[in-house]
Design an enzyme around this catalytic site. Structure first.
Site, PDB file in Angstrom:
ATOM      1  N   LYS A 203      -8.608  -9.223   9.226  1.00 57.97           N
ATOM      2  CA  LYS A 203      -9.519  -8.213   8.673  1.00 57.97           C
ATOM      3  C   LYS A 203     -10.639  -8.903   7.883  1.00 57.97           C
ATOM      4  O   LYS A 203     -11.803  -8.623   8.076  1.00 57.97           O
ATOM      5  CB  LYS A 203      -8.719  -7.263   7.776  1.00 57.97           C
ATOM      6  N   GLU A 209      -4.053 -18.967   5.956  1.00 57.83           N
ATOM      7  CA  GLU A 209      -3.154 -19.287   7.075  1.00 57.83           C
ATOM      8  C   GLU A 209      -3.866 -19.114   8.418  1.00 57.83           C
ATOM      9  O   GLU A 209      -3.846 -19.991   9.284  1.00 57.83           O
ATOM     10  CB  GLU A 209      -1.912 -18.380   7.052  1.00 57.83           C
ATOM     11  N   GLY A 264      -4.535  -3.447   6.141  1.00 56.41           N
ATOM     12  CA  GLY A 264      -3.941  -4.458   7.022  1.00 56.41           C
ATOM     13  C   GLY A 264      -2.632  -4.011   7.645  1.00 56.41           C
ATOM     14  O   GLY A 264      -2.436  -4.099   8.864  1.00 56.41           O
ATOM     15  N   ARG A 265      -1.733  -3.484   6.838  1.00 48.78           N
ATOM     16  CA  ARG A 265      -0.401  -3.115   7.350  1.00 48.78           C
ATOM     17  C   ARG A 265      -0.410  -1.814   8.144  1.00 48.78           C
ATOM     18  O   ARG A 265       0.626  -1.380   8.628  1.00 48.78           O
ATOM     19  CB  ARG A 265       0.602  -3.068   6.212  1.00 48.78           C
ATOM     20  N   GLU A 350       4.858  -3.752   0.720  1.00 44.09           N
ATOM     21  CA  GLU A 350       3.516  -4.082   0.226  1.00 44.09           C
ATOM     22  C   GLU A 350       2.811  -2.798  -0.243  1.00 44.09           C
ATOM     23  O   GLU A 350       1.930  -2.848  -1.105  1.00 44.09           O
ATOM     24  CB  GLU A 350       2.696  -4.790   1.323  1.00 44.09           C
ATOM     25  N   HIS A 381      28.455  -7.225  13.231  1.00 48.32           N
ATOM     26  CA  HIS A 381      29.295  -8.426  13.114  1.00 48.32           C
ATOM     27  C   HIS A 381      28.748  -9.359  12.054  1.00 48.32           C
ATOM     28  O   HIS A 381      29.007 -10.559  12.070  1.00 48.32           O
ATOM     29  CB  HIS A 381      29.389  -9.121  14.475  1.00 48.32           C
ATOM     30  N   LYS A 501      -1.875 -16.727  -3.940  1.00 46.97           N
ATOM     31  CA  LYS A 501      -2.955 -17.301  -3.109  1.00 46.97           C
ATOM     32  C   LYS A 501      -3.837 -18.209  -3.965  1.00 46.97           C
ATOM     33  O   LYS A 501      -4.196 -19.310  -3.563  1.00 46.97           O
ATOM     34  CB  LYS A 501      -3.828 -16.184  -2.531  1.00 46.97           C
TER      35      LYS A 501
HETATM   36  O1  F6P Z   1      -0.685 -10.390   2.469  1.00 49.19           O
HETATM   37  C1  F6P Z   1      -1.869  -9.846   2.032  1.00 49.19           C
HETATM   38  C2  F6P Z   1      -2.728  -9.370   3.157  1.00 49.19           C
HETATM   39  O2  F6P Z   1      -3.962  -8.996   2.629  1.00 49.19           O
HETATM   40  C3  F6P Z   1      -2.116  -8.249   3.976  1.00 49.19           C
HETATM   41  O3  F6P Z   1      -2.261  -6.998   3.404  1.00 49.19           O
HETATM   42  C4  F6P Z   1      -2.819  -8.406   5.264  1.00 49.19           C
HETATM   43  O4  F6P Z   1      -2.177  -7.713   6.282  1.00 49.19           O
HETATM   44  C5  F6P Z   1      -2.766  -9.909   5.414  1.00 49.19           C
HETATM   45  O5  F6P Z   1      -2.971 -10.408   4.106  1.00 49.19           O
HETATM   46  C6  F6P Z   1      -3.746 -10.506   6.382  1.00 49.19           C
HETATM   47  O6  F6P Z   1      -5.069 -10.281   6.009  1.00 49.19           O
HETATM   48  P1  F6P Z   1      -6.263 -10.517   7.018  1.00 49.19           P
HETATM   49  O7  F6P Z   1      -6.098  -9.577   8.166  1.00 49.19           O
HETATM   50  O8  F6P Z   1      -7.515 -10.244   6.235  1.00 49.19           O
HETATM   51  O9  F6P Z   1      -6.215 -11.939   7.482  1.00 49.19           O
END
Ligand code: F6P
Length: 537
Positions: A203, A209, A264-265, A350, A381, A501
């Protein structure tokens, strides 16, 4: 949470303390029929809960007192209910199938933009699926690697697995999320550069990452194909951030956009679902959105007493706040839903893992239960022992599909028999007397007794399809929304992920600097020193 309305619920919990689910069924066998409902292809049996009509009525009052009806309308009509970020929350617009629908944010209808992106995604996925999108060397795409994390990963992975029967089997889909280089390296071992399409899904297009993995994947591709120009044929982006996409080197022609009003979620039905659309095709993807839409309409229009997300939310609140259940378990009896509990973790935890209310004051009750689970029958199990006989109360949602995509002998009957039997065992248990009647020696009776009275919901659909999957996701999205409204917390921000972060940036510079700053706490300084020594710095 309205204190007076909650008091009534609490009072009823006390009054019913002596009554077990078994007693409730003995008194009222009609409850199985009364406490069940249907919506968007799903049947919910919520009769195996510690509820009666009075408790339900009190819970419904709680929803009413929270102004739920108005809050639902505010969400669906684009009011800025994500106030700490000043944003509307409109994932429902992404799957609004009404061709005449208008949904306005700041006076501007968002629906034309939604439809435009969906069309662009459809056209693009058609060209990839038909082999018309050629890689740099002229070969068709066989491998799709989605690079994203959190909401830009969990939804696509979960849904790709869930809809495998609808997936193009001669293509392979991979999902790289972790900044652990192993994740990318192992994935790259499985693909061939000249036949791989990378979808960089973010987003913000700034997430450490994702951007690190995307840069590494780009470097790998350029090295493999020996030309920077190859990037244009092998990288597309899904994002809200045009400038950053372009700075990364992806032509914005190959960018699929979405908007800041998609959390995002909650973003799977946005362009974030591109990898899924390539896998299952635009028609199946449309059915997927239709499933969401059906549940959205049910949620928006059904009275609360017959409203599936509302009922699930209220039951969750009953156990979490009334019985102190810290977690709940989601147990899909369908291998294709194996990542569904992990997907729900982000959606729920979240969203409602918040300690202050909408005025910024500490909430005087707990919020945001811990969600966890594994597919059945594997869990049986493993951790079911604790649910059956342990000291924690863990309400469970069992999810099953009457028909399997893969009939093999009587395996599916056995799978479903286990699902139904578990809900029976959890609710009704086994008394000491029943054990004795079976000839259990007296000294073993305490160990072989099952207290029962463990609450479960059972969700059943006829078959796991794009449509039923969409509806299932929307069901939980709205459940989480309802709980957030009742707890009076902001469900659509996530400030809690920021601190880690920021600190990681400082730690990273200390891991790599010539001389570490030593400005952390004693424990962190020692961990940094140990790491540096091990890697020879
Ligand atoms: O973990 C925090 C967060 O902002 C989530 O809400 C989101 O889904 C994720 O990082 C990834 O964010 P982006 O789509 O901006 O890379």
């Amino acid at each position: 949470m309205d204190a007076q309305a909650w008091e009534k619920v609490d009072e009823l919990i006390d009054r019913n303390q002596e009554k077990t689910i078994k007693d409730l069924f003995a008194e009222d066998p009609g409850r199985a029929e009364r406490y069940s409902l249907e919506a968007a292809g799903w049947y919910l049996d919520y009769s195996k809960n510690r509820i009666d009509d009075a408790t339900l009525k009190a819970l419904l009052k709680l929803a009413e007192k929270a102004g739920l009806k108005d809050e639902i309308e505010k969400m669906f009509t684009g009011k800025k209910i994500n106030a700490t970020e000043g944003r509307a929350v409109l994932h429902t617009a992404l799957r609004n199938m009404d061709p005449k629908a208008k949904v306005k944010v700041d006076g501007k209808d968002v629906m034309p933009g939604v439809r435009k992106v969906l069309k662009a995604m459809g056209d693009f996925s058609d060209t990839v699926r038909r082999g018309q999108w050629k890689g740099f060397t002229g070969k068709r795409i066989k491998y799709v690697v989605n690079i994203g994390i959190g909401g830009s990963d969990l939804g696509p992975v979960m849904a790709n697995i869930a809809l495998t029967p609808y997936s193009k089997r001669n293509m392979k889909f991979f999902f790289v999320s972790n900044v652990d280089s192993t994740h990318l390296a192992e994935t790259l071992r499985e693909v061939k550069a000249d036949q791989t399409l990378f979808i960089v899904a973010s987003k913000t297009f700034t997430t450490q990452e994702t951007m690190s993995n995307a840069e590494a994947a780009k470097a790998w591709l350029v090295k493999e194909l020996g030309d920077k120009k190859a990037v244009a044929k092998h990288f597309v982006a899904v994002s809200t951030a045009e400038k950053e996409v372009s700075a990364f080197g992806i032509d914005v022609k190959n960018m699929f956009g979405f908007w800041d009003w998609v959390g995002g979620r909650y973003s799977l039905p946005s362009a974030i679902g591109l990898s899924l659309m390539i896998a299952i095709g635009r028609n199946n993807y449309k059915k997927f959105l239709k499933g969401y839409y059906k549940m959205d309409r049910h949620f928006r229009t059904a009275r609360f007493a017959r409203n599936m997300p509302v009922i699930l939310a209220l039951l969750g609140i009953l156990y979490h706040n009334g019985y102190g259940a810290e977690s709940y378990c989601v147990l899909p009896y369908d291998q294709y839903l194996s990542r569904f509990p992990a997907y729900l973790q982000q959606m729920d935890m979240e969203s409602n893992g918040k300690g202050v209310d909408k005025d910024g004051n500490p909430v005087p009750y707990t919020t945001g239960p811990i969600e966890w689970g594994e597919p059945g029958t594997n869990g049986q199990h493993s951790f079911y022992q604790l649910i059956h006989q342990g000291t924690h109360l863990i309400p469970c949602d069992f999810i099953g599909c009457s028909r399997t995509h893969n009939p093999v002998g009587d395996l599916h009957d056995k799978l479903m028999a286990n699902l139904f039997a578990q809900t029976e065992a959890l609710a009704f248990g086994k008394t000491a007397d029943e054990c004795r009647k079976e000839g259990v020696p007296e000294k073993l009776v305490p160990f072989k007794t099952f207290e029962g009275n463990k609450p479960t919901n059972t969700l059943l659909c006829d078959e796991l399809t794009p449509e039923t999957l969409g509806a299932l996701i929307a069901l939980y999205e709205h459940k989480v929304f309802v709980q957030g409204v009742i707890w009076n917390v902001y469900s659509y921000d996530q400030w809690g992920v920021q601190l880690g972060k920021v600190l990681a940036k400082g730690v990273l510079s200390d891991l790599t600097a010539k001389k570490p700053s030593g400005k952390h706490d004693a424990s962190t300084n020692r961990l940094i020193a140990r790491y540096r020594a091990a890697v020879g710095r």
